[in-house]
Design a protein around this motif. Structure first.
Motif, PDB file in Angstrom:
ATOM      1  N   TYR A 159     -16.236  39.890  38.030  1.00 51.75           N
ATOM      2  CA  TYR A 159     -15.590  39.946  39.992  1.00 51.75           C
ATOM      3  C   TYR A 159     -16.003  38.240  39.697  1.00 51.75           C
ATOM      4  O   TYR A 159     -17.525  37.307  39.228  1.00 51.75           O
ATOM      5  CB  TYR A 159     -16.710  40.046  40.557  1.00 51.75           C
ATOM      6  N   LEU A 161     -16.330  37.314  43.573  1.00 44.76           N
ATOM      7  CA  LEU A 161     -16.065  37.148  44.272  1.00 44.76           C
ATOM      8  C   LEU A 161     -16.513  36.490  46.118  1.00 44.76           C
ATOM      9  O   LEU A 161     -17.249  36.384  46.731  1.00 44.76           O
ATOM     10  CB  LEU A 161     -17.503  38.278  44.673  1.00 44.76           C
ATOM     11  N   VAL A 189      -9.680  39.263  44.152  1.00 47.32           N
ATOM     12  CA  VAL A 189     -10.371  39.754  45.082  1.00 47.32           C
ATOM     13  C   VAL A 189      -9.515  39.065  46.117  1.00 47.32           C
ATOM     14  O   VAL A 189      -9.251  38.086  46.655  1.00 47.32           O
ATOM     15  CB  VAL A 189     -11.411  38.821  44.801  1.00 47.32           C
ATOM     16  N   ALA A 192     -14.521  40.168  50.441  1.00 51.68           N
ATOM     17  CA  ALA A 192     -15.590  40.924  50.053  1.00 51.68           C
ATOM     18  C   ALA A 192     -17.143  40.048  50.948  1.00 51.68           C
ATOM     19  O   ALA A 192     -17.032  39.509  51.442  1.00 51.68           O
ATOM     20  CB  ALA A 192     -16.544  40.068  48.227  1.00 51.68           C
ATOM     21  N   GLN A 200      -9.090  44.706  47.286  1.00 54.93           N
ATOM     22  CA  GLN A 200      -8.528  44.156  45.522  1.00 54.93           C
ATOM     23  C   GLN A 200      -7.966  44.695  45.472  1.00 54.93           C
ATOM     24  O   GLN A 200      -7.950  45.934  46.183  1.00 54.93           O
ATOM     25  CB  GLN A 200      -9.812  43.900  44.843  1.00 54.93           C
TER      26      GLN A 200
END
Length: 274
Positions: A159, A161, A189, A192, A200
């Protein structure tokens, strides 16, 4: 001992809710098409609006139904996770293989009988599970590869983020032995907000369908219990819906199994399949 008693209490609520045929029929209706209003559900039963609302409340209390607001409407979604938890607790390893074979046979027969029929696929699936863990622990388990290899499909993730950041689901060693490429799932994403909310896109490359939208929401409850809600919008992606719903024979249990395993891992330190 406290965890055991809580699980028994949760099981009791689910068993009580499932004991009534009207409530089972409501679950069947939501299985056929999720996201229905009270009025839509009421039209399918020969009882008053109050009676249907009362049954839905019992299902909500048992965690079998989850509601979401859409403008002025209150939509009802099937949450199969409690049923999966009952399966994992009560069926056990001695009957799992035989039961799975029967489920696969049932699926094949139903597919043959409904081939060519005009069926309405669900487009949004909502799953909710109560976990005795902090929001941060749940967030880490979802987003960090050292955790994702311990539950569910036991595969690492990557990820970035931040909005626009990349998401990649990597193949496990077992998947690679079967010929899977290094990256099996990808996405981006959208939002977040650790450790509370992650939005996502999500696409299984092996299914050949477009991106879907996946949302994780984590809320802190009382007594150290957090609530994880997973909303997967699979509009226009029927194979993704079947895969993530655990409806493809031999392809795992989807979100039901994954969330059940996540709960077990965080509460006991061990996977269901360790």
């Amino acid at each position: 001992m406290v965890t055991y008693c809580r699980e028994v209490a949760d099981d009791d609520l689910a068993f009580k809710a499932l004991a009534d045929p009207s409530r089972r029929f409501l679950l069947d209706l939501l299985f056929a098409r999720d996201g229905r209003t009270l009025g839509e559900l009421e039209s399918e039963l020969a009882m008053t609006r109050f009676g249907v609302a009362k049954h839905l409340r019992v299902l909500e209390d048992a965690g079998l139904v989850v509601t979401r607001r859409s403008g002025r409407e209150k939509l009802h979604f099937l949450n199969p996770v409690p049923i999966r938890l009952i399966h994992d607790r009560w069926i056990g390893k001695y009957t799992e293989r035989a039961a799975a074979a029967l489920v696969d046979l049932k699926y094949e027969l139903e597919q043959a009988m409904t081939s060519g029929a005009d069926t309405t696929a669900r487009t949004v699936n909502v799953y909710r599970v109560y976990i005795k863990a902090t929001p941060q622990a749940i967030w880490d388990a979802i987003t960090k590869p050292e955790w994702t290899v311990k539950f569910g499909y036991q595969a690492p993730v990557e990820y970035d983020l931040r909005p626009g950041g990349a998401f990649r689901g990597l193949a496990s060693a077992a998947m690679k032995e079967l010929g899977a490429p290094n990256v099996v799932i990808d996405g981006e994403v959208i939002e977040a907000d650790p450790p509370r909310r992650l939005v996502q896109t999500w696409r299984a490359l092996f299914l050949g369908e477009d991106f879907t939208r996946l949302t994780y929401e984590i809320e802190e409850g009382g007594d150290g219990v957090s609530v994880l809600t997973v909303t997967h919008d699979v509009t226009g992606a029927p194979q993704t819906a079947a895969q993530c719903g655990g409806q493809l024979p031999g392809a795992g249990g989807g979100w039901n199994q994954t969330l059940s395993d996540l709960k077990t891992l965080l509460e006991t330190g061990k996977s269901l399949y360790a």
